[in-house]
Design a protein around this motif. Structure first.
Motif, short mmCIF file in Angstrom:
data_model
loop_
_atom_site.label_atom_id
_atom_site.label_comp_id
_atom_site.label_asym_id
_atom_site.label_seq_id
_atom_site.Cartn_x
_atom_site.Cartn_y
_atom_site.Cartn_z
N TYR A 107 -31.63 87.20 -36.96
CA TYR A 107 -31.28 87.01 -35.56
C TYR A 107 -32.54 87.11 -34.72
CZ TYR A 107 -28.99 87.71 -31.06
OH TYR A 107 -28.59 87.59 -29.76
N ALA A 108 -32.81 86.06 -33.94
CA ALA A 108 -34.04 85.99 -33.14
C ALA A 108 -33.78 86.24 -31.66
CB ALA A 108 -34.70 84.63 -33.32
N GLY A 109 -32.55 86.60 -31.29
CA GLY A 109 -32.23 86.78 -29.89
C GLY A 109 -32.94 87.96 -29.26
N PHE A 110 -33.70 87.71 -28.20
CA PHE A 110 -34.41 88.74 -27.44
C PHE A 110 -35.41 89.50 -28.30
CE2 PHE A 110 -30.05 88.16 -25.94
CZ PHE A 110 -30.31 87.57 -24.72
N LYS A 111 -36.05 88.75 -29.19
CA LYS A 111 -37.02 89.33 -30.12
C LYS A 111 -38.25 88.44 -30.23
CE LYS A 111 -33.80 91.47 -33.44
NZ LYS A 111 -33.42 91.47 -34.86
N VAL A 112 -39.31 89.04 -30.75
CA VAL A 112 -40.49 88.29 -31.17
C VAL A 112 -40.69 88.61 -32.64
CG1 VAL A 112 -42.95 87.86 -30.82
CG2 VAL A 112 -41.51 88.49 -28.86
N VAL A 128 -27.32 76.87 -49.25
CA VAL A 128 -27.66 75.59 -49.86
C VAL A 128 -29.16 75.33 -49.86
CG1 VAL A 128 -27.43 73.08 -49.62
CG2 VAL A 128 -25.42 74.55 -49.38
N LEU A 129 -29.81 75.57 -48.72
CA LEU A 129 -31.24 75.24 -48.61
C LEU A 129 -32.14 76.38 -49.09
CD1 LEU A 129 -31.37 73.36 -45.18
CD2 LEU A 129 -30.92 72.47 -47.48
N ASN A 130 -31.64 77.62 -49.02
CA ASN A 130 -32.39 78.77 -49.50
C ASN A 130 -33.78 78.85 -48.87
OD1 ASN A 130 -32.76 81.13 -51.01
ND2 ASN A 130 -33.68 80.01 -52.73
N LYS A 131 -33.82 78.66 -47.55
CA LYS A 131 -35.07 78.73 -46.80
C LYS A 131 -34.93 79.76 -45.68
CE LYS A 131 -37.10 75.46 -49.13
NZ LYS A 131 -38.27 75.75 -50.01
N PRO A 132 -36.03 80.32 -45.20
CA PRO A 132 -35.93 81.26 -44.08
C PRO A 132 -35.21 80.60 -42.91
CG PRO A 132 -38.15 81.28 -45.00
CD PRO A 132 -37.43 80.15 -45.67
N THR A 133 -34.25 81.32 -42.34
CA THR A 133 -33.41 80.77 -41.28
C THR A 133 -33.32 81.77 -40.13
OG1 THR A 133 -32.10 79.51 -42.89
CG2 THR A 133 -31.11 79.88 -40.73
N TYR A 134 -33.51 81.26 -38.91
CA TYR A 134 -33.44 82.08 -37.70
C TYR A 134 -32.40 81.48 -36.77
CZ TYR A 134 -37.66 84.39 -39.33
OH TYR A 134 -38.55 85.11 -40.09
N PHE A 135 -31.67 82.35 -36.06
CA PHE A 135 -30.63 81.85 -35.17
C PHE A 135 -30.56 82.66 -33.89
CE2 PHE A 135 -28.46 85.32 -37.25
CZ PHE A 135 -27.54 85.80 -36.32
N VAL A 136 -30.02 82.02 -32.85
CA VAL A 136 -29.65 82.70 -31.61
C VAL A 136 -28.21 82.31 -31.30
CG1 VAL A 136 -31.99 82.81 -30.68
CG2 VAL A 136 -30.55 80.82 -30.17
N PHE A 137 -27.57 83.08 -30.43
CA PHE A 137 -26.22 82.76 -30.00
C PHE A 137 -26.25 81.87 -28.76
CE2 PHE A 137 -25.27 86.72 -32.32
CZ PHE A 137 -24.19 86.30 -33.09
N ALA A 181 -40.32 83.51 -30.91
CA ALA A 181 -39.65 84.32 -29.90
C ALA A 181 -38.31 83.66 -29.59
CB ALA A 181 -40.49 84.43 -28.63
N GLY A 182 -37.29 84.44 -29.31
CA GLY A 182 -35.99 83.83 -29.08
C GLY A 182 -35.15 84.54 -28.04
N THR A 183 -34.24 83.80 -27.42
CA THR A 183 -33.25 84.36 -26.52
C THR A 183 -31.91 83.68 -26.77
OG1 THR A 183 -33.70 82.75 -24.76
CG2 THR A 183 -34.95 84.80 -24.71
N SER A 184 -30.84 84.41 -26.53
CA SER A 184 -29.49 83.87 -26.67
C SER A 184 -28.89 83.56 -25.31
CB SER A 184 -28.60 84.87 -27.40
OG SER A 184 -28.94 85.00 -28.75
N GLY A 185 -27.83 82.75 -25.30
CA GLY A 185 -27.00 82.60 -24.13
C GLY A 185 -27.36 81.48 -23.18
N SER A 186 -26.53 81.39 -22.13
CA SER A 186 -26.67 80.35 -21.12
C SER A 186 -26.67 80.98 -19.74
CB SER A 186 -25.51 79.36 -21.22
OG SER A 186 -24.29 79.98 -20.83
N LEU A 187 -26.91 80.16 -18.73
CA LEU A 187 -26.80 80.61 -17.35
C LEU A 187 -25.34 80.99 -17.07
CD1 LEU A 187 -28.72 80.77 -14.82
CD2 LEU A 187 -27.67 78.63 -14.09
N ARG A 188 -25.15 82.07 -16.32
CA ARG A 188 -23.79 82.53 -16.05
C ARG A 188 -23.05 81.51 -15.20
NH1 ARG A 188 -24.42 87.44 -13.59
NH2 ARG A 188 -24.58 88.38 -15.65
N TYR A 189 -21.84 81.16 -15.67
CA TYR A 189 -21.01 80.20 -14.93
C TYR A 189 -19.58 80.66 -14.78
CZ TYR A 189 -19.69 78.72 -19.67
OH TYR A 189 -19.25 78.69 -20.97
N ASN A 190 -19.10 81.59 -15.63
CA ASN A 190 -17.73 82.10 -15.46
C ASN A 190 -17.61 83.56 -15.88
OD1 ASN A 190 -17.78 82.05 -18.23
ND2 ASN A 190 -16.08 80.61 -18.49
N ASN A 191 -18.75 84.27 -15.90
CA ASN A 191 -18.79 85.70 -16.28
C ASN A 191 -18.36 85.93 -17.72
OD1 ASN A 191 -19.74 86.71 -13.78
ND2 ASN A 191 -17.67 86.55 -12.92
N GLY A 192 -18.52 84.94 -18.57
CA GLY A 192 -18.20 85.09 -19.97
C GLY A 192 -19.29 85.83 -20.73
#
Length: 223
Positions: free
Chosen positions: A91-96, A46-55, A105-116
């Motif tokens: 995808y910007a996870g663990f990249k510059v 819809v927006l047709n703009k550069p888009t970056y994401f992390v998980f 620069a980006g990173t994915s994820g959260s602090l470990r809480y249930n080994n997911g």
């Protein structure tokens, strides 16, 4: 530069037929995790703009496509570079990465809480940050700065985070902010049930923004 930041919730204004009109002046989109890939695909279409994401720590159905060799408690994410622009987003996870004159620069994820999946100890995340240091130093030499925007899912410890294990922030992010001084850190993970709750905090040279649902930042023209 006007940047649309989204995370954790499908925002009704973004996910609407009027999105193109509402966000016609947006230059860039940053997705800070826990969003369906179909939503990211919609934003790009819809927006047709550069888009970056992390998980984040949810909506991980396609995490394995971007990390083709991983274990639940991985220390070293192995990124499939062939999928860099899947869904039209990068995808910007663990990249510059660089978008025009903007360094992300980006990173994915959260602090470990249930080994997911996509959960890390603070030490593991620090190790992942260290792997980005050579590129950051190169940026400093080449462009005069390490990074402009740090895109994550989880917040830093003590800024916008909560005391329960799932929503505790990473201490190592504080080190990253103080060492590399990005102008902005954009994170998700912390839901704002009360929209009066604080979502923007200044830490030294960095403005830390909680992108929950939707938030717009304006980056200086000198970036």
């Amino acid at each position: 530069m006007k940047i649309l930041c989204v995370s954790d919730q499908l925002d009704p204004l973004v996910y609407s037929s009027a999105a193109k009109e509402h966000f016609k002046d947006i230059d860039l989109v940053l997705c800070a995790g826990d969003l369906p890939m179909e939503y990211i695909d919609y934003i790009v279409s819809v927006l047709n703009k550069p888009t970056y994401f992390v998980f984040g720590n949810h909506n991980l159905e396609e995490f394995g496509f971007y990390h083709k060799q991983y274990e639940t408690n991985t220390l070293n994410p192995s990124i499939d570079e062939s999928l860099n622009h899947a869904h039209g987003a990068s995808y910007a996870g663990f990249k510059v990465l660089k978008e025009g004159n903007l360094i992300i620069a980006g990173t994915s994820g959260s602090l470990r809480y249930n080994n997911g999946l996509c959960q890390y100890s603070d030490g593991e995340m620090f190790f992942n940050l260290l792997k980005m240091v050579p590129k950051l130093i190169y940026n400093k030499i080449r462009y005069g700065r390490y990074v402009d925007i740090f895109l994550t899912h989880a917040p830093p410890r003590g800024i916008h985070d909560k005391e329960d294990r799932c929503h505790t922030g990473f201490k190592c992010y504080l080190w990253f902010l103080r060492k590399f001084k990005p102008a902005y850190m954009v994170h998700g993970h912390i839901h704002l049930y009360d929209l009066q709750e604080k979502r923007v905090t200044r830490l030294d040279a960095t403005t830390v923004v909680n992108a929950y649902s939707r938030y717009i930042i304006e980056f200086g023209d000198d970036a």
